[in-house]
Design an enzyme around this catalytic site. Structure first.
Site, PDB file in Angstrom:
ATOM      1  N   THR A  55      77.096  30.432  21.167  1.00  0.00           N
ATOM      2  CA  THR A  55      77.487  31.298  20.249  1.00  0.00           C
ATOM      3  C   THR A  55      77.717  30.175  19.082  1.00  0.00           C
ATOM      4  O   THR A  55      77.923  30.577  17.740  1.00  0.00           O
ATOM      5  CB  THR A  55      78.922  32.169  20.340  1.00  0.00           C
ATOM      6  OG1 THR A  55      79.659  31.142  21.333  1.00  0.00           O
ATOM      7  CG2 THR A  55      78.435  33.241  21.127  1.00  0.00           C
ATOM      8  N   LYS A 111      77.991  30.179  14.731  1.00  0.00           N
ATOM      9  CA  LYS A 111      79.087  30.166  13.787  1.00  0.00           C
ATOM     10  C   LYS A 111      78.720  28.916  12.902  1.00  0.00           C
ATOM     11  O   LYS A 111      79.136  28.903  11.612  1.00  0.00           O
ATOM     12  CB  LYS A 111      80.338  29.373  14.802  1.00  0.00           C
ATOM     13  CG  LYS A 111      81.078  30.349  15.878  1.00  0.00           C
ATOM     14  CD  LYS A 111      81.687  29.488  16.818  1.00  0.00           C
ATOM     15  CE  LYS A 111      81.982  30.242  18.063  1.00  0.00           C
ATOM     16  NZ  LYS A 111      82.721  29.539  19.034  1.00  0.00           N
ATOM     17  N   LYS A 170      73.199  20.976  28.468  1.00  0.00           N
ATOM     18  CA  LYS A 170      73.148  21.090  26.798  1.00  0.00           C
ATOM     19  C   LYS A 170      72.908  19.283  26.314  1.00  0.00           C
ATOM     20  O   LYS A 170      72.834  19.363  24.931  1.00  0.00           O
ATOM     21  CB  LYS A 170      74.858  21.264  26.391  1.00  0.00           C
ATOM     22  CG  LYS A 170      75.382  22.652  26.904  1.00  0.00           C
ATOM     23  CD  LYS A 170      76.728  22.928  26.655  1.00  0.00           C
ATOM     24  CE  LYS A 170      77.308  24.535  26.948  1.00  0.00           C
ATOM     25  NZ  LYS A 170      76.805  25.399  25.839  1.00  0.00           N
ATOM     26  N   HIS A 180      75.320  35.892  32.165  1.00  0.00           N
ATOM     27  CA  HIS A 180      75.305  34.900  31.309  1.00  0.00           C
ATOM     28  C   HIS A 180      74.871  33.534  31.541  1.00  0.00           C
ATOM     29  O   HIS A 180      75.044  32.537  30.617  1.00  0.00           O
ATOM     30  CB  HIS A 180      77.198  34.478  31.194  1.00  0.00           C
ATOM     31  CG  HIS A 180      77.722  35.566  30.590  1.00  0.00           C
ATOM     32  ND1 HIS A 180      77.782  35.574  29.151  1.00  0.00           N
ATOM     33  CD2 HIS A 180      78.511  36.785  30.897  1.00  0.00           C
ATOM     34  CE1 HIS A 180      78.408  36.703  28.814  1.00  0.00           C
ATOM     35  NE2 HIS A 180      78.849  37.293  29.842  1.00  0.00           N
ATOM     36  N   LYS A 218      80.761  21.266  21.856  1.00  0.00           N
ATOM     37  CA  LYS A 218      80.479  22.397  22.863  1.00  0.00           C
ATOM     38  C   LYS A 218      80.868  21.783  24.067  1.00  0.00           C
ATOM     39  O   LYS A 218      81.112  20.481  24.215  1.00  0.00           O
ATOM     40  CB  LYS A 218      79.090  22.829  22.787  1.00  0.00           C
ATOM     41  CG  LYS A 218      77.977  21.664  23.018  1.00  0.00           C
ATOM     42  CD  LYS A 218      76.567  22.319  23.040  1.00  0.00           C
ATOM     43  CE  LYS A 218      76.159  22.776  21.682  1.00  0.00           C
ATOM     44  NZ  LYS A 218      75.570  24.283  21.550  1.00  0.00           N
ATOM     45  N   ARG A 219      81.099  22.543  25.342  1.00  0.00           N
ATOM     46  CA  ARG A 219      81.591  21.865  26.316  1.00  0.00           C
ATOM     47  C   ARG A 219      80.474  21.049  26.747  1.00  0.00           C
ATOM     48  O   ARG A 219      79.249  20.952  26.624  1.00  0.00           O
ATOM     49  CB  ARG A 219      81.812  23.124  27.394  1.00  0.00           C
ATOM     50  CG  ARG A 219      83.148  23.965  26.857  1.00  0.00           C
ATOM     51  CD  ARG A 219      83.361  24.910  27.943  1.00  0.00           C
ATOM     52  NE  ARG A 219      83.796  24.605  29.006  1.00  0.00           N
ATOM     53  CZ  ARG A 219      84.739  25.383  29.970  1.00  0.00           C
ATOM     54  NH1 ARG A 219      85.303  26.414  29.503  1.00  0.00           N
ATOM     55  NH2 ARG A 219      85.226  25.049  30.953  1.00  0.00           N
TER      56      ARG A 219
HETATM   57  C1  PLP Z   1      81.897  29.015  19.959  1.00  0.00           C
HETATM   58  C2  PLP Z   1      82.914  27.948  20.996  1.00  0.00           C
HETATM   59  C3  PLP Z   1      82.198  27.701  22.231  1.00  0.00           C
HETATM   60  C4  PLP Z   1      80.823  28.120  22.754  1.00  0.00           C
HETATM   61  O1  PLP Z   1      79.957  26.904  22.083  1.00  0.00           O
HETATM   62  P1  PLP Z   1      78.305  27.205  22.393  1.00  0.00           P
HETATM   63  O2  PLP Z   1      77.838  25.978  21.384  1.00  0.00           O
HETATM   64  O3  PLP Z   1      77.689  28.133  22.379  1.00  0.00           O
HETATM   65  O4  PLP Z   1      78.485  26.361  23.755  1.00  0.00           O
HETATM   66  C5  PLP Z   1      82.840  26.803  23.358  1.00  0.00           C
HETATM   67  N1  PLP Z   1      84.350  26.540  22.771  1.00  0.00           N
HETATM   68  C6  PLP Z   1      84.996  26.937  21.797  1.00  0.00           C
HETATM   69  C7  PLP Z   1      86.190  26.238  21.649  1.00  0.00           C
HETATM   70  C8  PLP Z   1      84.127  27.564  20.792  1.00  0.00           C
HETATM   71  O5  PLP Z   1      84.845  28.065  19.398  1.00  0.00           O
END
Ligand code: PLP
Length: 766
Positions: free
Chosen positions: A601, A605, A508, A311, A502-503
């Site tokens: 991911t 979304k 990032k 990952h 995102k975190r």
């Molecule tokens: C989808 C999701 C992530 C992953 O987000 P990335 O932009 O791919 O880092 C992290 N936290 C939550 C709550 C999510 O729904």
């Protein structure tokens, strides 16, 4: 509760198998092992999948809605595995405390324990009949009858099952999470009067194993308790797997010594990251020490059963456990790892005689001040398949971190681009958009997301353009109301919702977004922008949060700016919040340094929910651009090759700072305390990092990012042109269904055939 006639295992019928249940003998099972944990609310998902949603009373919904702190990728995959009719089990730890709740106080993050079980959890069922012992510590005896691991401490693993219904197919799988229980006689062996009380109190020590999830994101912290967690889930799960295998094969777990050589034909174990890597030496231990198989035979079984998903390539995230910790906690596993490595080194010697440096690079054991076990190397050697999670990422691991392994065993390396479940991330979170789509192309796209392509026939259809824009506007109004209620900020819902959730992690590049916001603020004409950000873990992340909230304080309270620019830090980002904010997004920020985001991911979304992406050619963004047409995304910045070239040349942040006036102005404002007037030096370290040791090269992409954002603003003014691009993006989302991801895992790694058909229960008129 959802008890299905077609339940693969809800009742564990296979444990008391009868001669009549012959089909179960053929059943192949996949076991998905993970220590990482977030899942949204279970009930609504269950209702959608069972087709009962409209029948569900809101009052009931409120009462039984429980947020599971289970792994996110995990949740999408469980949904897809059940929806594809695979006999799949998710295994993990039932943490008493999941990822912490984030509070922001005066702009600073404060963590709070996530006591998610406080009011009970109606979705889980304890299965004490399947409780298993897990051993720790002790010593190894080599005897004439074989190897024995003795004088161990025992902790019991108590399983809790949660049903995982497939999408309207009458299949229910199981997620089984283990909880640690001290045995009744824990520490009681030689108690005296005072010792009894102490012994009972000490039971907590054993039960601490499943107390709390380590919140580190992409960072390895070599704590003994974490290693215990990793072994705990692996040891309990493998006992369960082998018990179930024996039961389904021979109807007996006890008295027969059963041939395990067909295990790989019936069982696939998928290791989600290296966290469950101990499955490899543990399965060897069971096969060799307990089942008395030869090493060679056991090793063949292990390799054909296990597969590993990587990952991340960030070096600080790779698990490297000190040998000393192992020696103490898992002495037999250390011996087994040494033997695996000895044979591995022998093979390298045969293939590359005299290449000592290659042996050093590929060893499972890293020499140095502290001898360490490289868990990724263990996973690669002990698996038949190794995959990355987006095409670019899978290519990178073959040419960088795992290059030597790829050269030696190219057949092991695969790609499985991540995906998201359209049930949760469209039907559930954005019913308005799901309906607009269904009106044009029917409902079947929900189980076969490639059908979204059919929307391309409608890109010029005025009615569809209007409907898509209208749903977005409704979602924005709803989210604006949420923001007004929770943040007391009034939002103009006609402004572009520019979302970066995102975190927080340096790779990032939330800081790049900060520089853009400051640049907008400094320009005389302000395009209307909103920016949101999310959850963290370490010092720099906390400083970044403080910077974002400080910028917000200045921007949001500047009467000249008015409602044209607002900056909001979204507190406590989690799935339930993601489900609110993503449907309301116009612009999705995916701006990591090329080569650092494995897949992402969140990017998928947003795309599925009708946001346009501003992003670098990183992770799954590359394939999103391919599917939707690059002209329908806002791609900017360095490609992986450019980053490498810049590394060779030497990245000099100061030169960008000196050359680009708007960048210089923004950086100077941060360091001069413009956003922290009470504490001018507050962000000195952050600025120093950006100027002198920024591994992620924020300034190198600044100029291109700002120019690209200008193009975004210009297009946003043309609602029709914007919405056409949105439709192209939605139509290109088919590839990013986790159903496609899981189908590929099934066929190309597990040797199983997925089945998208609905299976009617015998008494179901549907
Ligand atoms: C989808 C999701 C992530 C992953 O987000 P990335 O932009 O791919 O880092 C992290 N936290 C939550 C709550 C999510 O729904």
């Amino acid at each position: 509760m959802i008890i299905s006639k077609r339940s693969h295992q809800l009742c564990e019928r296979d444990d008391v198998i009868s001669p009549l249940s012959a089909p179960l003998l053929l059943l192949q099972r996949v076991y998905y092992l993970s220590l990482e944990f977030y899942m949204g609310r279970t009930l609504q998902n269950t209702m959608v999948n069972l087709g009962l949603e409209s029948a569900c009373d809101e009052a009931i919904y409120q009462v039984v809605s429980v947020r599971f702190p289970i792994g996110l990728g995990f949740a999408c995959f469980l949904d897809s595995m059940a929806s594809l009719g695979l006999a799949a089990y998710g295994y993990g730890i039932r943490y008493e405390f999941g990822i912490f709740n984030q509070k922001v106080v005066n702009g600073w993050q404060v963590e709070e324990a996530d006591d998610w079980l406080r009011y009970g959890n109606p979705w889980e069922k304890a299965r004490p009949e399947y409780m298993r012992p897990v051993h720790f510590y002790g010593r190894v005896q080599h005897t004439a009858e074989g190897v024995k691991w003795v004088d161990t401490q025992v902790v019991l693993a108590l399983p809790y099952d949660t049903p995982v219904p497939g999408y309207r197919n009458n299949i229910v799988n199981t997620m089984r999470l283990w909880s640690a229980k001290a045995p009744c006689d824990f520490n009681l062996k030689d108690f005296n009067v005072g010792g009894y009380i102490q012994a009972v109190l000490d039971r907590n020590l054993a039960e601490n194993i499943s107390r709390v999830l380590y919140p580190n994101d992409n960072f390895f912290e070599g704590k003994e308790l974490r290693l215990k967690q990793e072994y705990f889930v692996v040891a309990a799960t493998l006992q369960d797997i082998i018990r179930r295998f024996k039961a389904s094969k021979f109807g007996s777990t006890e008295f027969v010594r059963i041939d395990l050589s067909t295990l790989p034909d019936k069982v696939a174990i998928q290791l989600n990251d290296t966290h469950p890597a101990l499955a490899i030496p543990e399965l060897m231990r069971i096969l060799v020490d307990v089942e008395k198989l030869s090493w060679e035979k056991a090793w063949d079984i292990v390799i054909r059963t296990c597969a590993y998903t990587n990952h991340t390539v960030l070096p600080e995230a790779l698990e490297r456990w000190p040998v000393d910790l192992f020696q103490n906690l898992l002495p037999r596993h250390l011996e087994i790892i040494y033997e695996i490595n000895r044979r591995h080194m022998e093979r390298i010697t045969q293939l590359y005689p005299g290449d000592v440096d290659r042996m050093r690079r590929m060893s499972l054991i890293e020499e140095g001040d502290v001898k360490k076990i490289n868990m990724a190397h263990l996973c690669i050697v002990g698996s038949h398949a190794v995959n990355g999670v987006a095409r670019i990422h899978s290519d990178i691991i073959k040419s960088t971190v795992f290059k030597d392994f790829y050269e030696m065993d190219p057949h092991k390396f695969q790609n499985k681009t991540n995906g998201i479940t359209p049930r949760r991330w469209l039907v559930m979170c954005n019913p308005g958009l799901a309906d607009v789509i269904a009106e044009r192309i029917g409902e079947d796209y929900i189980r076969d997301l490639d059908q979204l392509k059919k929307l391309l026939d409608f890109v010029d259809d005025e009615a569809l353009i209007r409907d898509v824009a209208k749903v977005k506007q409704e979602n924005k109004l709803k989210f604006a109301a949420h923001l007004e209620e929770h943040y007391k900020v009034k939002i103009n819902s006609d402004s572009m919702f520019d979302i970066h959730v995102k975190r927080i992690h340096e790779y990032k590049r939330q800081l790049l977004n900060c520089l853009h916001i400051i640049t907008l603020y400094n320009r005389t004409t302000h395009p209307s922008v909103l920016c949101f950000q999310a959850a963290p873990g370490y010092h720099t992340a906390k400083m970044i949060i403080k910077l974002i909230t400080s910028i917000g304080d200045v921007v949001n309270n500047d009467p000249v700016v008015g409602d044209r620019l607002k900056v909001i830090f979204l507190e406590n980002y989690r799935v339930t919040l993601a489900e609110k904010v993503i449907p309301a997004a116009d612009l999705s920020e995916q701006i990591s340094t090329a080569g650092t985001e494995a897949s992402g991911t969140g990017n998928m979304k947003f795309m599925l929910n009708g946001a346009l992406t501003i992003g670098t050619m990183d992770g799954a963004n590359v394939e999103m651009a391919e599917e939707a047409g690059e002209e329908n995304l806002f791609i900017f910045g360095m490609r992986v090759d450019d980053v490498e070239a810049l590394d060779k040349k030497g990245y000099d942040a100061v030169s960008y700072y000196n050359r680009i006036p708007e960048l210089k102005q923004a950086v100077d404002q941060i360091s001069a305390g413009f956003f922290s007037p009470d504490h001018p030096g507050l962000f000195k370290d952050l600025v120093n990092m950006l100027m002198h040791h920024d591994r992620f090269k924020v300034f190198a992409d600044y100029e291109d990012y700002i120019q690209c954002q200008d193009k975004v603003s210009a297009l946003y003014k043309d609602t029709k042109a914007w919405t056409k691009k949105v439709i192209h993006n939605i139509a290109g989302c088919g590839k990013f269904s986790s159903d496609r991801t899981i189908s590929q895992y099934a066929r190309e790694i597990w040797g199983m055939e997925p089945n998208l058909e609905k299976i009617a229960a015998p008494d179901d008129p549907r």
